[in-house]
Design an enzyme around this catalytic site. Structure first.
Site, mmCIF file in Angstrom:
data_model
loop_
_atom_site.group_PDB
_atom_site.id
_atom_site.type_symbol
_atom_site.label_atom_id
_atom_site.label_comp_id
_atom_site.label_asym_id
_atom_site.label_seq_id
_atom_site.Cartn_x
_atom_site.Cartn_y
_atom_site.Cartn_z
ATOM 1 C CB THR B 17 -10.453 1.066 5.832
ATOM 2 O OG1 THR B 17 -10.054 2.802 6.131
ATOM 3 C CG2 THR B 17 -10.307 -0.074 7.304
ATOM 4 N N GLY B 18 -9.726 2.473 2.758
ATOM 5 C CA GLY B 18 -9.949 3.011 1.817
ATOM 6 C C GLY B 18 -10.305 2.580 0.588
ATOM 7 C CE LYS B 43 -13.755 4.146 8.043
ATOM 8 N NZ LYS B 43 -13.788 3.810 6.938
ATOM 9 C CB ILE B 96 1.155 4.850 -3.020
ATOM 10 C CG1 ILE B 96 1.662 2.997 -2.482
ATOM 11 C CG2 ILE B 96 0.380 4.135 -4.397
ATOM 12 C CD1 ILE B 96 2.340 2.296 -3.242
ATOM 13 C CB THR B 97 0.064 9.415 -1.521
ATOM 14 O OG1 THR B 97 -0.644 8.907 -0.340
ATOM 15 C CG2 THR B 97 -1.324 10.453 -2.001
ATOM 16 C CD GLU B 98 -0.218 11.563 -9.734
ATOM 17 O OE1 GLU B 98 -1.037 10.239 -9.764
ATOM 18 O OE2 GLU B 98 -0.424 12.258 -10.674
ATOM 19 C CE1 TYR B 159 4.168 -1.388 -12.830
ATOM 20 C CE2 TYR B 159 1.743 -0.791 -12.778
ATOM 21 C CZ TYR B 159 2.285 -0.438 -12.333
ATOM 22 O OH TYR B 159 2.001 0.304 -10.748
ATOM 23 C CD GLU B 209 9.579 10.292 -15.355
ATOM 24 O OE1 GLU B 209 9.694 9.720 -15.526
ATOM 25 O OE2 GLU B 209 9.559 11.746 -14.250
ATOM 26 C CG HIS B 247 6.006 10.837 -13.991
ATOM 27 N ND1 HIS B 247 6.762 10.115 -14.445
ATOM 28 C CD2 HIS B 247 4.895 10.518 -13.559
ATOM 29 C CE1 HIS B 247 6.407 8.689 -14.437
ATOM 30 N NE2 HIS B 247 5.024 8.880 -13.995
#
Lengths: 380, 287
Positions: B17-18, B43, B96-98, B159, B209, B247
């Protein structure tokens, strides 16, 4: 985030790690006063975040307050790797040092844990020791929040090759581990850890780095930040949600995503140019972020051309275009700009920019070559 | 087959819901991912695009038979969210969160190991098996079903590379962004053997990297155990020492983690290392 040696040693004391008495000084007068208070031998040490202080003459051991004052006059204001020394510490140095060892705790990416690095070779660059005599480096790892008591016990006596020091070293290991965990460190290092002629084990120098991701829950650590030690542009960028690192080339870069930003810099170099910076405008880039990015790029007098490379995913190319148009209205720009938009809403973005007198490119390679030509004063 | 995710992946979205969670849940639904529900504490009982929202992962798994979760929870709470999913026994957790504190990830990493859970991320774009399932934030349309596997430490760079492959007619079996943090779940060492086993993957593109030594270790693994061709690309050759390049994990410190060291390791293992993105895609296409 990095802190100074004197701040690291204050944290050491909080966690039961002994360190000799020290006083912070910002004038030669203060250096002299502190030296008078301690009497006898003191060390005067520059407080800067960069390494190599000793080699640069930023650390002096002196025997009288007058000498201390002279050392303070010399060190305060000197430049070490481009940083002007504004603070020194005066450290009481009465005891005679018998042995110097190394003790560090690091976030170990390979082991996915917290590793102790120990060596009986202290007071020198530990990376050099690891290179030259790898058998003198001892390592053990904790993969949970528990202090690895048994492993620590097995190593404690080996640092000074003296069982009498095993208990105090174990206590120091325990303190350093708890400091590391509770303050969200990425590195906590005592170099050298010394054994002196009074039978004490002490931290003579210290270095602590912190995990930037965890600063939100470490307000007391955040308060130790020294703005004099950081590039003001990098701080400003961070506040705006941008990731920025100054470099010494002449092509300003604005890219979305850290990996793509690094790739763009590398490809500039591959084609014979030199990037002026790393700049990641991040995902979902708002027009305001783009304006701030332009301010940062155009502030650098070395920048001869600007390269914008956007691969739209979450970032929408029309948002970037809006930011560019807004920047043109607000900032007087006479630097040529090469832009390459690809991905989400790229066509819309390019349509919006068609009257903005930018140089467009279809591919990254083409964009890079045009930016290099323009930086050299040639036609794109 | 592909690896990690496919048409049988039944996904829940933690943080549905975010702002980010809701946007990407819709994107994943549009792509055809079988999103079966979401979790947002406080929720539970609501619906999102007709999908049930639950209070806890436990309820969500019980009611929907989910077998994977993707986490879009803010950094302060994301480690706890990942821990909840791992403890519940979900076999795949994509975070996914950073910006998650690194020491929290040490605990999460080892919990996942103990439970036999594959953790992807954090600070990553996620996983996609083109045409089957998309679990993350990557733009769907640039991907194309095919037989190249992609493993990368980056987001937008992935990508760019996937797009370069697609326009040259090289489709992908599965693309994984492993995340840009110092401690992430599955890495090159875990994923290369999965691609080696996958009968729908013919070759692997590996995007590394600066920082850490995962690439150096991968080079050794490839030499010893991977028979399929691997193509590498390493970024950060122009990065100065001691600076974090966006990063959290992309930093050269004490002379370790340099691009040169990684390129050398791959070259010695017989893995071609491309100079540019076009060079990489051309080499893979010509194979």
């Amino acid at each position: 985030m990095k802190i100074h040696e004197y701040q690291a040693k204050e944290l050491f004391r909080e966690y039961g790690i002994p360190a000799p008495p020290q006083a912070l000084a910002i004038t030669p007068d203060e250096v002299q006063t502190a030296a008078e208070r301690y009497g006898g031998t003191v060390a005067v040490k520059a407080q800067v975040h960069v390494g190599g202080r000793g080699k640069a003459g930023g650390i002096q051991v002196v025997k009288s307050p007058a000498e201390a004052r002279a050392a303070g006059e010399k060190i305060l204001g000197m430049e070490i790797k481009g940083i002007t020394v504004k603070k020194v510490i005066v450290v009481e140095s009465h005891a005679e040092i018998l042995k110097e060892a190394y003790l560090g705790v690091i976030l170990d990416r390979g082991e996915k844990g917290i590793s102790f690095i120990c060596s009986p070779e202290g007071g020198v660059d530990i990376e050099e020791v690891a290179e030259r005599t790898p058998d003198k480096i001892l390592k053990f790892t904790a993969t949970s929040s528990e202090f690895p008591e048994e492993k620590a016990r097995a190593h404690a006596g080996r640092l000074f090759d003296d069982e009498a020091t095993a208990e105090p070293v174990l206590e120091i290991m325990r303190g350093l581990f708890h400091l590391f965990r509770e303050k969200d460190c990425s590195l906590a290092e005592i170099n050298p850890l010394v054994q002196n002629d009074r039978g004490e084990v002490m931290a003579l120098d210290g270095k602590i780095n912190f995990d930037d991701n965890a600063l939100f829950r470490q307000p007391d650590i955040e308060a130790l930040r020294d703005p004099d030690e950081e590039d003001p542009d990098e701080i400003e960028a961070k506040e705006a949600g941008l990731s920025f690192v100054s470099l010494d080339g002449d092509i300003g870069c604005m890219v979305n995503g850290a990996g793509l930003a690094m790739a763009t810099m590398d490809i500039i170099q591959h084609y014979g140019g030199r990037p002026a910076n790393f700049l990641d405008v991040g995902g979902s880039s708002s027009p305001e972020k783009v304006v701030k990015a332009f301010e940062l790029l155009t502030r650098n007098p070395n920048v001869r051309s600007i390269l914008i490379n956007i691969f739209g995913g979450i970032t929408r190319c029309d948002d970037i275009a809006n930011g560019i148009l807004e920047s043109r209205r607000r900032i007087d720009l006479d630097i040529p700009i090469v832009i390459r938009l690809s991905g989400t809403n790229a066509d819309k973005g390019l349509e919006m920019l068609k009257d903005a007198s930018l140089i467009t490119a279809e591919t990254l390679a083409e964009a890079v070559q045009k930016a290099i030509a323009l930086a050299k004063g040639e036609d794109a | 087959m592909s690896i990690l995710v496919d048409q049988d992946t039944r996904l829940i979205v933690q943080g549905i819901t975010g702002r980010d969670g809701s946007f990407h849940a819709r994107q994943m639904l549009n792509y055809g991912t079988k999103v079966v529900g979401g979790v947002t504490p406080g929720k539970g009982g609501q619906t999102f695009e007709g999908l049930p929202v639950f209070e806890t992962v436990r309820e969500a798994v019980k009611e929907t038979s989910a077998n994977a979760t993707v986490i879009y929870v803010p950094a302060k709470f994301a480690a706890a969210a990942a821990m909840e999913a791992i403890e519940e026994g979900l076999p795949l957790v994509v975070c996914i969160t950073e910006g998650i504190p690194v020491l929290d990830m040490v605990e999460v990493y080892h919990a996942a190991k103990r439970k036999g859970c594959v953790l992807i991320g954090p600070n990553c774009p996620g996983v996609i098996s083109p045409g089957k399932s998309k679990v993350g934030i990557m733009p769907g349309p640039i991907h194309k079903p095919g037989r190249a596997g992609v493993i990368s430490r980056s987001g937008t760079l992935t990508y760019e590379i996937v797009n370069a492959l697609t326009v040259r007619g090289v489709g992908q079996s599965t693309c994984i962004g492993v995340g840009g943090d110092p401690i992430v779940g599955a890495g090159f060492l875990d994923l290369l053997p999965m691609f080696e086993q996958d009968d729908e993957t013919d070759a692997v593109v590996l995007v590394g990297e600066i920082g850490g030594d995962e690439e150096e270790r991968a080079a050794v693994l490839i030499k010893e155990r991977i028979s399929k061709p691997v193509f590498a690309y390493i970024v950060g050759q122009t990065a100065p020492e001691g600076k974090r390049m966006g990063h959290a994990g992309a930093i050269v410190s004490g002379g370790a983690g340099t691009a040169e060291s990684k390129i050398k390791a791959f070259t010695e293992a017989g893995v071609p290392v491309a100079k540019t993105i076009d060079d990489l895609a051309d080499t893979v296409a010509k194979r």
